[in-house]
Design an enzyme around this catalytic site. Sequence first.
Site, PDB file in Angstrom:
ATOM      1  N   PHE A  22       0.825  -1.203   0.000  1.00 38.67           N
ATOM      2  CA  PHE A  22       0.000   0.000   0.000  1.00 38.67           C
ATOM      3  C   PHE A  22       0.861   1.255   0.000  1.00 38.67           C
ATOM      4  CE2 PHE A  22      -2.089   3.293   2.675  1.00 38.67           C
ATOM      5  CZ  PHE A  22      -3.136   3.606   1.822  1.00 38.67           C
ATOM      6  N   ASN A 117      -3.938   2.913  10.539  1.00 38.90           N
ATOM      7  CA  ASN A 117      -4.608   3.369   9.326  1.00 38.90           C
ATOM      8  C   ASN A 117      -5.205   2.081   8.778  1.00 38.90           C
ATOM      9  OD1 ASN A 117      -5.459   4.236   6.849  1.00 38.90           O
ATOM     10  ND2 ASN A 117      -3.518   5.166   6.250  1.00 38.90           N
ATOM     11  N   PRO A 118      -6.460   1.780   9.147  1.00 37.11           N
ATOM     12  CA  PRO A 118      -7.008   0.455   8.864  1.00 37.11           C
ATOM     13  C   PRO A 118      -7.168   0.188   7.368  1.00 37.11           C
ATOM     14  CG  PRO A 118      -8.738   1.915   9.630  1.00 37.11           C
ATOM     15  CD  PRO A 118      -7.446   2.679   9.754  1.00 37.11           C
TER      16      PRO A 118
END
Length: 183
Positions: A22, A117-118
């Site tokens: 990510f 920060n899910p």
Amino acid sequence: MWVVADTLRGVTVEFRVSGDVFSADEIDEGTRLLVENARVPEEGTVLDLGCGYGVIGITLAKAYPRLRVYMVDVNPRAVELARVNAKHNGVADRVVVLHGDLYEPVKGHRFDAIITNPPLAAGMDVVERIVREAPEHLNQGGSLQMVLKKGADRIARVMDEVFGSHEVLLRKKGYTILMAVKR
């Protein structure tokens, strides 16, 4: 593999990244806002849940030398990079990077703060699970802090249900940082 470098919370950090994790091109704006605005204990233990390549946990370990930081991610490549980055940033002696799903790898551990920060891509049910399972992993007075781009109102309601209340630490650039404290 390439390097993303920045100054966050007063410390310079460098991260080895690759295209299969990510926010590989730059530090995600939500993560940046969370790192800069989280309420972090001077000492104790912190859990970075869904750590990715390690921005939150490593930055906090570097900024707070008396903290012990646990970092968990379900992506084996992210875990590998987080371990490399902890060593590269000189905090490997105080950072434990674990592979697994959410709280599974830290069963039985309690933290002074869980900062995340899910993974919104995994769905709001996963984010709700993070909130619902947090109290059993927090010390008394410990906090759960998370940044959300969407679903903040829903998660705030879940925090109220689970913790009895919540606080909005920041709303900026479309992001909301929520905090709930275990009483």
